[in-house]
Motif scaffolding. Structure first.
Motif, PDB file in Angstrom:
ATOM      1  N   ALA A 158      -7.188  -5.989   1.741  1.00 21.60           N
ATOM      2  CA  ALA A 158      -7.514  -4.670   2.295  1.00 21.60           C
ATOM      3  C   ALA A 158      -6.318  -3.733   2.185  1.00 21.60           C
ATOM      4  CB  ALA A 158      -7.954  -4.813   3.746  1.00 21.60           C
ATOM      5  N   LYS A 159      -5.126  -4.272   2.380  1.00 19.88           N
ATOM      6  CA  LYS A 159      -3.906  -3.479   2.232  1.00 19.88           C
ATOM      7  C   LYS A 159      -3.783  -2.932   0.810  1.00 19.88           C
ATOM      8  CE  LYS A 159       1.155  -4.095   2.362  1.00 19.88           C
ATOM      9  NZ  LYS A 159       2.237  -5.052   2.694  1.00 19.88           N
ATOM     10  N   CYS A 165      -6.298  -0.137   0.224  1.00 22.62           N
ATOM     11  CA  CYS A 165      -5.919   1.105   0.909  1.00 22.62           C
ATOM     12  C   CYS A 165      -4.721   1.777   0.243  1.00 22.62           C
ATOM     13  CB  CYS A 165      -5.619   0.822   2.379  1.00 22.62           C
ATOM     14  SG  CYS A 165      -7.081   0.440   3.358  1.00 22.62           S
ATOM     15  N   GLN A 166      -3.765   1.002  -0.199  1.00 20.47           N
ATOM     16  CA  GLN A 166      -2.599   1.592  -0.842  1.00 20.47           C
ATOM     17  C   GLN A 166      -2.936   2.178  -2.204  1.00 20.47           C
ATOM     18  OE1 GLN A 166       0.364  -1.541  -0.786  1.00 20.47           O
ATOM     19  NE2 GLN A 166       1.118  -0.911   1.222  1.00 20.47           N
ATOM     20  N   LYS A 186      -5.715   5.122  -1.173  1.00 15.19           N
ATOM     21  CA  LYS A 186      -5.299   6.147  -0.199  1.00 15.19           C
ATOM     22  C   LYS A 186      -6.500   6.771   0.513  1.00 15.19           C
ATOM     23  CE  LYS A 186      -1.236   7.362  -2.992  1.00 15.19           C
ATOM     24  NZ  LYS A 186      -1.536   6.483  -4.139  1.00 15.19           N
ATOM     25  N   TRP A 199      -7.827   5.598   3.616  1.00 13.60           N
ATOM     26  CA  TRP A 199      -7.824   5.483   5.079  1.00 13.60           C
ATOM     27  C   TRP A 199      -6.923   6.579   5.641  1.00 13.60           C
ATOM     28  CZ3 TRP A 199      -6.036   0.565   8.224  1.00 13.60           C
ATOM     29  CH2 TRP A 199      -6.286   0.784   9.590  1.00 13.60           C
ATOM     30  N   ALA A 203      -2.735  -0.589  12.169  1.00  8.01           N
ATOM     31  CA  ALA A 203      -2.433   0.160  10.947  1.00  8.01           C
ATOM     32  C   ALA A 203      -0.930   0.374  10.795  1.00  8.01           C
ATOM     33  CB  ALA A 203      -3.140   1.518  10.968  1.00  8.01           C
ATOM     34  N   PHE A 259      -2.642   1.851   6.026  1.00 11.19           N
ATOM     35  CA  PHE A 259      -3.122   0.583   5.486  1.00 11.19           C
ATOM     36  C   PHE A 259      -3.048  -0.453   6.597  1.00 11.19           C
ATOM     37  CE2 PHE A 259       1.436   0.614   4.589  1.00 11.19           C
ATOM     38  CZ  PHE A 259       1.840  -0.659   4.960  1.00 11.19           C
ATOM     39  N   LEU A 299     -14.358   0.155   5.050  1.00  9.65           N
ATOM     40  CA  LEU A 299     -13.820  -0.813   4.102  1.00  9.65           C
ATOM     41  C   LEU A 299     -14.831  -1.922   3.820  1.00  9.65           C
ATOM     42  CD1 LEU A 299     -10.073  -1.320   5.140  1.00  9.65           C
ATOM     43  CD2 LEU A 299     -10.969  -0.071   3.161  1.00  9.65           C
TER      44      LEU A 299
END
Length: 208
Positions: free
Chosen positions: A33-34, A37-38, A41, A43, A65, A132, A144
């Motif tokens: 998930a990290k 998100c990274q 972008k 979240w 987060a 993230f 997500l």
């Protein structure tokens, strides 16, 4: 933003790795998930907190987060410009010791998940952040799961199945899932870049 328990992501991982211990699955769900998100972008949340003396520093209030970047910021309603430490070092001589400027002009990060006002001032800091999942996140944004659940499951399952010297390991399947995960991450990143090109928002870089 609506948050859901991380265990909601578990069934899709266990479909590929049914014998995986849950703590290991949760570890790799967070990591997958990290990465999503990274790269994407996607979240974004508003946060606000009081900046206090002596460091003029505040901490992200969402314990699930970590801060990836700062998109906008105000201190008591006055806009601040997000800048990296390297930019401040190059362009603002002695920025960490400034005392002769009437109001704060910049916001930066000295350490992960904290935000520092430059020059040092106190007040109510409002931020729009790109986030993230933290290393210990127990919950994740519901979007997500809805939009990227299958991708996250591939990344987490791939890591689980390539764990060496474990009875539940299946390196061949794990590597195939990781290859699919990487391809989908590239697509997510490409779509994010296209979205930023169409947007008028000024997006700053990562600060740590």
């Amino acid at each position: 933003m609506a948050m859901i328990d991380i265990e909601e992501f578990l069934p899709d991982v266990l479909t590929n790795a049914p014998s995986c211990p849950e703590p290991l699955a949760y570890r790799w769900i967070r990591e997958a998930a990290k990465e999503v998100c990274q790269r994407g972008k996607m979240w974004r949340e508003w946060d606000e907190f009081q900046v206090t003396s002596p460091e003029s520093e505040g901490t992200n209030t969402n314990q699930s987060a970590s801060i990836f970047s700062i998109e906008s910021a105000t201190l008591d309603g006055s806009p601040l410009e997000a800048q990296t430490l390297a930019w401040l070092d190059t362009n603002i001589k002695g920025w960490n010791d400034l005392t002769d400027i009437a109001s704060a002009k910049y916001v930066t990060q000295l350490t992960p998940n904290t935000v520092t006002v430059v020059p040092k001032m106190t007040g109510l800091l409002k931020l729009r952040l790109v986030l993230f999942p933290s290393r210990t996140a127990e919950s994740l944004p519901d979007f997500l799961l809805e939009q990227y659940g299958a991708t996250i499951a591939k990344g987490a399952s791939g890591r689980v199945l390539t764990t060496p010297n474990k009875d539940f390991a299946n390196p061949q399947l794990g590597l195939a899932l990781l290859s699919e995960f990487k391809t989908e991450l590239d697509t997510i990143a490409l779509n994010a870049a296209k979205g930023q090109q169409r947007s008028r928002l000024r997006v700053t870089g990562r600060y740590f």
